[in-house]
Scaffold this motif. Structure first.
Motif, PDB file in Angstrom:
ATOM      1  N   ARG A 148      46.005  44.277  60.134  1.00 35.25           N
ATOM      2  CA  ARG A 148      45.449  43.487  59.463  1.00 35.25           C
ATOM      3  C   ARG A 148      43.855  44.158  58.700  1.00 35.25           C
ATOM      4  N   SER A 149      43.636  45.140  58.452  1.00 36.02           N
ATOM      5  CA  SER A 149      42.008  45.576  58.043  1.00 36.02           C
ATOM      6  C   SER A 149      43.337  46.129  57.023  1.00 36.02           C
ATOM      7  N   LEU A 150      44.109  46.634  57.449  1.00 33.82           N
ATOM      8  CA  LEU A 150      44.398  47.781  56.053  1.00 33.82           C
ATOM      9  C   LEU A 150      45.248  46.505  54.357  1.00 33.82           C
ATOM     10  N   VAL A 151      45.755  44.944  55.389  1.00 34.97           N
ATOM     11  CA  VAL A 151      46.435  44.461  54.869  1.00 34.97           C
ATOM     12  C   VAL A 151      44.579  44.083  53.502  1.00 34.97           C
ATOM     13  N   GLY A 152      44.676  43.308  54.184  1.00 34.07           N
ATOM     14  CA  GLY A 152      42.436  42.938  53.206  1.00 34.07           C
ATOM     15  C   GLY A 152      42.359  43.419  52.699  1.00 34.07           C
ATOM     16  N   LEU A 153      42.525  46.043  53.024  1.00 31.90           N
ATOM     17  CA  LEU A 153      41.979  46.207  51.704  1.00 31.90           C
ATOM     18  C   LEU A 153      42.596  46.330  50.824  1.00 31.90           C
ATOM     19  N   ALA A 154      43.942  46.526  50.920  1.00 30.68           N
ATOM     20  CA  ALA A 154      45.313  46.048  49.353  1.00 30.68           C
ATOM     21  C   ALA A 154      44.914  44.880  48.577  1.00 30.68           C
ATOM     22  N   ALA A 155      44.204  43.997  48.716  1.00 31.77           N
ATOM     23  CA  ALA A 155      44.347  43.346  48.315  1.00 31.77           C
ATOM     24  C   ALA A 155      42.746  43.211  47.945  1.00 31.77           C
ATOM     25  N   CYS A 156      41.942  43.716  48.473  1.00 30.96           N
ATOM     26  CA  CYS A 156      40.628  43.890  47.275  1.00 30.96           C
ATOM     27  C   CYS A 156      41.388  45.008  45.980  1.00 30.96           C
ATOM     28  N   VAL A 157      42.041  46.282  46.392  1.00 34.77           N
ATOM     29  CA  VAL A 157      42.063  46.969  45.927  1.00 34.77           C
ATOM     30  C   VAL A 157      42.932  46.123  44.221  1.00 34.77           C
ATOM     31  N   ALA A 158      43.816  45.233  44.874  1.00 35.48           N
ATOM     32  CA  ALA A 158      44.751  45.044  43.701  1.00 35.48           C
ATOM     33  C   ALA A 158      43.607  43.762  43.238  1.00 35.48           C
ATOM     34  N   GLY A 159      42.758  43.014  43.984  1.00 32.07           N
ATOM     35  CA  GLY A 159      42.006  42.732  43.117  1.00 32.07           C
ATOM     36  C   GLY A 159      40.614  43.192  41.899  1.00 32.07           C
ATOM     37  N   ALA A 160      40.085  44.424  42.268  1.00 27.28           N
ATOM     38  CA  ALA A 160      39.231  45.654  41.226  1.00 27.28           C
ATOM     39  C   ALA A 160      40.311  45.707  40.731  1.00 27.28           C
ATOM     40  N   VAL A 161      40.979  46.241  40.742  1.00 29.19           N
ATOM     41  CA  VAL A 161      42.181  46.628  39.722  1.00 29.19           C
ATOM     42  C   VAL A 161      42.700  45.677  38.477  1.00 29.19           C
ATOM     43  N   ALA A 162      42.859  45.140  38.352  1.00 29.04           N
ATOM     44  CA  ALA A 162      42.510  44.316  38.021  1.00 29.04           C
ATOM     45  C   ALA A 162      42.152  43.511  37.612  1.00 29.04           C
ATOM     46  N   ALA A 163      41.077  42.990  37.878  1.00 29.21           N
ATOM     47  CA  ALA A 163      39.808  42.980  37.379  1.00 29.21           C
ATOM     48  C   ALA A 163      39.731  43.996  36.600  1.00 29.21           C
ATOM     49  N   VAL A 164      39.828  45.414  36.215  1.00 31.03           N
ATOM     50  CA  VAL A 164      38.767  46.069  35.512  1.00 31.03           C
ATOM     51  C   VAL A 164      39.861  46.268  34.359  1.00 31.03           C
ATOM     52  N   LEU A 165      41.389  46.568  34.705  1.00 29.78           N
ATOM     53  CA  LEU A 165      42.082  46.245  33.657  1.00 29.78           C
ATOM     54  C   LEU A 165      41.595  45.121  32.323  1.00 29.78           C
ATOM     55  N   ILE A 166      41.391  44.039  33.239  1.00 25.25           N
ATOM     56  CA  ILE A 166      41.444  42.801  32.101  1.00 25.25           C
ATOM     57  C   ILE A 166      40.164  42.604  31.895  1.00 25.25           C
ATOM     58  N   PHE A 167      38.577  44.116  32.095  1.00 27.56           N
ATOM     59  CA  PHE A 167      37.815  43.953  31.417  1.00 27.56           C
ATOM     60  C   PHE A 167      37.900  44.668  30.281  1.00 27.56           C
ATOM     61  N   TYR A 168      38.365  45.410  30.162  1.00 24.33           N
ATOM     62  CA  TYR A 168      38.834  46.632  29.557  1.00 24.33           C
ATOM     63  C   TYR A 168      39.724  46.149  28.373  1.00 24.33           C
ATOM     64  N   ALA A 169      40.510  45.452  29.024  1.00 27.52           N
ATOM     65  CA  ALA A 169      41.403  45.021  27.690  1.00 27.52           C
ATOM     66  C   ALA A 169      41.315  43.933  27.070  1.00 27.52           C
ATOM     67  N   GLN A 170      40.139  42.511  27.177  1.00 29.49           N
ATOM     68  CA  GLN A 170      39.983  42.005  26.690  1.00 29.49           C
ATOM     69  C   GLN A 170      38.118  41.420  26.648  1.00 29.49           C
ATOM     70  N   VAL A 171      37.618  41.983  27.300  1.00 29.70           N
ATOM     71  CA  VAL A 171      36.235  41.880  26.989  1.00 29.70           C
ATOM     72  C   VAL A 171      35.697  42.651  26.587  1.00 29.70           C
ATOM     73  N   LEU A 172      35.868  43.891  26.781  1.00 29.44           N
ATOM     74  CA  LEU A 172      34.633  44.619  26.305  1.00 29.44           C
ATOM     75  C   LEU A 172      34.883  45.077  24.667  1.00 29.44           C
ATOM     76  N   PRO A 173      36.134  44.274  24.047  1.00 35.11           N
ATOM     77  CA  PRO A 173      35.892  44.917  22.910  1.00 35.11           C
ATOM     78  C   PRO A 173      35.027  44.188  22.097  1.00 35.11           C
ATOM     79  N   ILE A 174      34.908  42.534  22.460  1.00 35.13           N
ATOM     80  CA  ILE A 174      34.095  41.797  22.062  1.00 35.13           C
ATOM     81  C   ILE A 174      32.609  42.170  22.090  1.00 35.13           C
ATOM     82  N   LEU A 175      32.376  43.125  22.995  1.00 29.31           N
ATOM     83  CA  LEU A 175      30.984  43.378  22.992  1.00 29.31           C
ATOM     84  C   LEU A 175      29.952  43.913  22.104  1.00 29.31           C
ATOM     85  N   PRO A 176      28.778  43.620  22.143  1.00 32.54           N
ATOM     86  CA  PRO A 176      27.526  44.451  21.063  1.00 32.54           C
ATOM     87  C   PRO A 176      27.794  46.027  21.497  1.00 32.54           C
ATOM     88  N   PRO A 177      27.267  46.832  20.680  1.00 27.66           N
ATOM     89  CA  PRO A 177      27.602  48.324  21.097  1.00 27.66           C
ATOM     90  C   PRO A 177      26.496  48.557  21.531  1.00 27.66           C
TER      91      PRO A 177
END
Length: 399
Positions: free
Chosen positions: A109-138
């Motif tokens: 059961r805890s392994l399922v929780g680990l997989a869900a957390c990793v998947a959510g974190a990876v997706a969030a980081v990819l979205i941040f670098y693809a859509q949020v980072l380009p519009i941030l001030p340098p």
């Protein structure tokens, strides 16, 4: 009360950890290594408090807090409330809650929780670098840690994997300790049952053997020698009364939580051997008893010696009587030696190899309990010999 105290102490520690992590996350947002968030500076602290709160409440609802921590970190990342190069700090609370989940939940059961957390974190980081980072001030100055999404994802995955692995190991160790404790408890119960069974066998076996012999005598001589029949009945009466008293003592131990030696009825010892020899004599056994040595045996050792002699005499009464028997007991300061030798039945019978029951087994167990030796078998010149050696330390434990 102890459990409540543990819960209170654990809650205080978790609250302190939550505050420390919130300060770390807030500082990472305010002064990031990469481009700053477009959110106002003051928002860093509410965001840090929100993502760190699940740490303080993780012991009450581990799975719920894992979902809250993971969701808060993902939303903060996707919304751009975090800073490039320090996104992994936002997922530290998720790692700490994941550790608790892994340490208190089955690995699957805890392994399922680990997989869900990793998947959510990876997706969030990819979205941040693809859509949020380009519009941030340098960044105002050169970054000491250039934003790089593989590094962010790698750090988050390593931390989450380590948190889950440590929690899983802790749970495995707890389960192993619990199983070992359960096994030891079952072994202790089994040992106690064997000890009580051995005691009852020795008491009942000896007494019933003597009673059977005297009852046979009384039945045969009741008409022609009534005085001898009454004497046999008197032996039966005395033996049965003493046996009942000893059985009550043994059964009383089952109702008591204390040490067996705390029972009201004294535990038999070397001082009771003459009475044991007299009982055997009344059954037609010519007993020569000799107790040598001035050492005062510990009660447990003395009881084992008494039971070995008792069982050996019971076998003589049952298999060889009437006959002659010698009993030798050497009581030393470090060991006790018992030897019981009989001349065999006066009528011609095949040599006996043992009693075929639990008598010899019980005597051997008593000797082995102290790491000693036991031997029993027919003698070449006839008869049977039983010998036991019980080494012990001065306080009665096995040597």
């Amino acid at each position: 009360m102890n459990w409540a105290g543990w819960r209170f102490g654990g809650g205080v520690v978790d609250a302190a950890v939550a505050v420390v992590v919130a300060l770390l996350a807030g500082y990472a947002i305010v002064d990031p290594p990469g481009p700053s968030s477009w959110w106002p500076a003051w928002s860093a602290w509410p965001v840090a408090a929100l993502v760190s709160f699940p740490i303080a409440a993780r012991r009450r609802r581990p799975w719920l807090m894992l979902g809250v921590a993971g969701t808060a970190a993902v939303l903060a990342t996707v919304a751009g409330a975090v800073a490039a190069g320090a996104i992994w700090v936002t997922f530290v609370p998720t790692v700490l809650v994941l550790y608790l989940v892994a340490s208190t939940t089955a690995a699957g059961r805890s392994l399922v929780g680990l997989a869900a957390c990793v998947a959510g974190a990876v997706a969030a980081v990819l979205i941040f670098y693809a859509q949020v980072l380009p519009i941030l001030p340098p960044a105002a100055r050169r970054s000491e840690l250039p934003p790089y999404w593989p590094v962010e994802i790698g750090v988050i995955c390593v931390f989450m994997g380590a948190g889950w692995a440590v929690g899983a190991v802790v749970r495995w160790k707890r389960d192993t300790a619990a199983r070992l404790a359960h096994h030891l408890a079952e072994a202790a119960v089994a040992d106690e049952r064997r000890r009580i069974a051995r005691e009852l066998h020795d008491v009942i076996g000896h007494s019933m053997g003597l009673i059977a012999v005297k009852a046979t005598v009384a039945n045969h001589v009741a008409d022609v020698r009534p005085q001898e029949a009454r004497a046999a009945l008197a032996v039966i009466e005395q033996t049965s009364q003493s046996t009942l008293a000893e059985i009550r003592r043994i059964l009383g131990l089952l109702r008591s939580d204390g040490d067996p030696q705390d029972a009201l009825t004294p535990v038999p010892g070397l001082a009771d051997l003459p009475e044991l020899a007299d009982r055997a004599r009344s059954a037609g056994i010519d007993v020569d008893l000799a107790v040598r040595g001035d050492a005062a045996l510990p009660p447990a050792v003395a009881l084992s010696v008494y039971r070995i002699v008792q069982e050996a005499l019971t076998n003589v009464i049952t298999h060889a009587g009437p006959t002659r028997c010698s009993v030798r007991v050497d009581a030393g300061v470090r060991d006790a030696v018992v030897e019981v030798v009989d001349d065999g039945p006066r009528r011609r019978e095949p040599p006996r190899a043992g009693d075929g029951g639990h008598g010899l087994i019980g005597m051997r167990e008593r000797a082995m309990m102290y790491g000693g030796t036991f031997a029993a078998g027919p003698r070449p010149e006839g008869g049977f010999r039983v010998s036991a050696h019980l080494p012990y330390d001065p306080i009665g434990r096995p040597a």
